[in-house]
Design an enzyme around this catalytic site. Structure first.
Site, short mmCIF file in Angstrom:
data_model
loop_
_atom_site.label_atom_id
_atom_site.label_comp_id
_atom_site.label_asym_id
_atom_site.label_seq_id
_atom_site.Cartn_x
_atom_site.Cartn_y
_atom_site.Cartn_z
N HIS A 121 57.06 39.42 36.79
CA HIS A 121 57.58 40.33 37.83
C HIS A 121 59.01 40.00 38.27
CE1 HIS A 121 53.66 42.13 38.26
NE2 HIS A 121 53.09 41.05 38.74
N GLY A 181 56.49 39.25 43.47
CA GLY A 181 55.11 39.00 43.06
C GLY A 181 54.83 37.58 42.59
N HIS A 184 48.27 43.04 36.21
CA HIS A 184 49.36 43.79 36.85
C HIS A 184 50.40 44.23 35.84
CE1 HIS A 184 47.58 41.13 39.98
NE2 HIS A 184 47.65 42.24 40.69
N ASP A 187 43.85 37.39 35.42
CA ASP A 187 43.36 38.13 36.59
C ASP A 187 42.64 39.43 36.22
OD1 ASP A 187 45.83 39.04 35.80
OD2 ASP A 187 46.78 38.90 37.78
N TYR A 221 43.69 33.81 39.52
CA TYR A 221 43.60 33.20 40.85
C TYR A 221 42.23 32.60 41.11
CZ TYR A 221 47.85 35.78 40.71
OH TYR A 221 49.08 36.23 40.30
ZN ZN Z 1 48.65 39.62 37.63
#
Ligand code: ZN
Length: 393
Positions: free
Chosen positions: A140, A148, A177, A262, A308
């Site tokens: 990001h 991010g 993402h 993630d 995470y």
């Molecule tokens: Zn991510």
């Protein structure tokens, strides 16, 4: 040594540094968890990582960082590390020292080391080895701003390093993402295709961009927004439909894979429903289809990314390393490796139904269900309308 015969092993390197043992980001941040160090300890305990497979990360040079980032931004990180805090002007202009991108000791050195590692991964690939840089994948980061949780965009710099070798680069981003920073960095280079499957930005960070209709003026971006709770069958349908068309149409010389975990079902920030098996199935397919160096080794650099839930991340990336290095890793986790996971400093929710199984096996239950119409429409529309894919109907 592990139990596999050397003949099955591939020439792969793990690029890492001791520095990741010190927690960065602070205890209230999603990245204030053990990640790379936990995976390395887990692999050593299995055992499935030899000392001669490890390459120590170097710092990225200023020249390398300035290939993408502005001089003021690089200096702001360096100054903050030296002074021990972020100046107010830097916080406002560069989004440094915010809740999202918090200050921590080693503020310049830690991301610059991760970035050096990803550039080294590109160099290893150019030299004929498969490389894994798990501290990288910060997709990001923008030229003049942190975004991010990402400070330096190691991904873009690794891609650019391969471009400097004259290689056409396919960038595949399977993080939950949208890989917006890499798409931005590569937007003007028709020698790079950025292919990102991600949570629809209508409901997930970065809350804009990444729509399937966004392929840019060079048609070198391919975006697949995924609905909430996308499961294994849906993900495999989208990936396995598009992947061979992408290879046939773009004809890359090398692949850079951002392997954020993630997308895995229990991830506290992701809203997808993917199993570790499916994740590894994707990585195995990428490896199998990857263009090859003259020595026959796939030209593949794998970088880290989001993720995470530290236990899920360590199990999954250990599996990635096994795939890359050509090991058959037992599904049952040996006691010593389970002890590493149980010792992780992390606030674990022991009431979760899957909790105990996390420490017994490194794979989890596949997820399934009907393939939703919206996703089918997105994939079919991409095949029919994306300027690159239209050519391979
Ligand atoms: Zn991510």
């Amino acid at each position: 040594m592990d139990s596999l015969a050397d003949s099955q092993r591939r020439d792969a390197v793990m690029i890492c540094a001791d520095r990741y043992r010190k927690h960065s980001y602070g205890s209230n941040h999603p990245l204030g968890i053990p990640r790379v160090s936990l995976m390395l300890d887990f692999l050593r305990a299995y055992p499935a990582l030899d000392d001669d497979e490890i390459v120590l990360s170097r710092l990225a040079s200023d020249d390398e960082l300035l290939t993408f980032h502005t001089p003021d931004y690089v200096q702001a990180l360096r100054d903050a590390e030296r002074v021990g805090q972020v100046a107010t002007a830097s916080r406002e202009r560069h989004k440094l020292g915010t809740a999202e991108n918090p200050f921590f000791p080693g503020f310049f050195t830690t991301p610059a080391t991760a970035t050096g590692g990803s550039i080294q991964a590109a160099e290893q690939v150019a030299a004929g080895r498969i490389a894994f840089s798990p501290a990288g994948g910060m997709h990001h980061a923008m030229p003049d701003q942190a975004q991010g949780f990402c400070f330096f965009n190691d991904v873009s710099l690794a891609v650019m390093r391969l471009r400097a070798e004259g290689l056409r680069v396919l960038y595949l981003d399977i993080d939950a993402h949208h890989g917006d920073g890499v798409e931005y960095a590569c937007r003007n280079d028709p020698g790079v295709l950025t292919f990102s499957l991600h949570m629809d930005t209508g409901y997930a960070y970065p809350f804009k961009g990444g729509e399937w209709t966004q392929w840019g003026v060079n048609s070198n971006a391919l975006n697949v927004p995924l609905p909430k709770a996308t499961h294994d069958e849906e993900y495999w349908y989208a990936f396995s439909t598009l992947w061979p068309r992408v290879l046939a149409a773009f004809k890359p010389d090398a692949v850079v894979l951002q392997a954020g975990t993630d997308i895995l079902a229990p991830d506290p920030l992701g809203k997808l429903n993917i199993s570790t098996q499916l994740f590894l199935r994707v990585v195995s397919r990428v490896l199998a289809d990857c263009p090859r160096h003259a020595n026959g080794v796939p030209r593949l650099a794998v970088l880290g990314g989001g993720g995470y839930h530290p236990i899920m991340l360590a199990r999954c990336w250990a599996g990635v390393w096994a795939v890359l290095s050509g090991r058959e890793l037992p599904v049952d986790i040996p006691q010593a490796a389970a002890d590493v996971l149980r010792g992780a400093a992390w606030d674990q929710d022991e009431d979760e139904p899957y909790f105990q199984s996390l420490f017994l096996q490194r794979l989890d239950q596949p997820t399934d269900g009907p393939i939703r119409d919206d996703l089918v429409r997105t994939v079919e529309s991409l095949c029919a309308q994306h300027p690159l894919l239209r050519s391979v109907q």
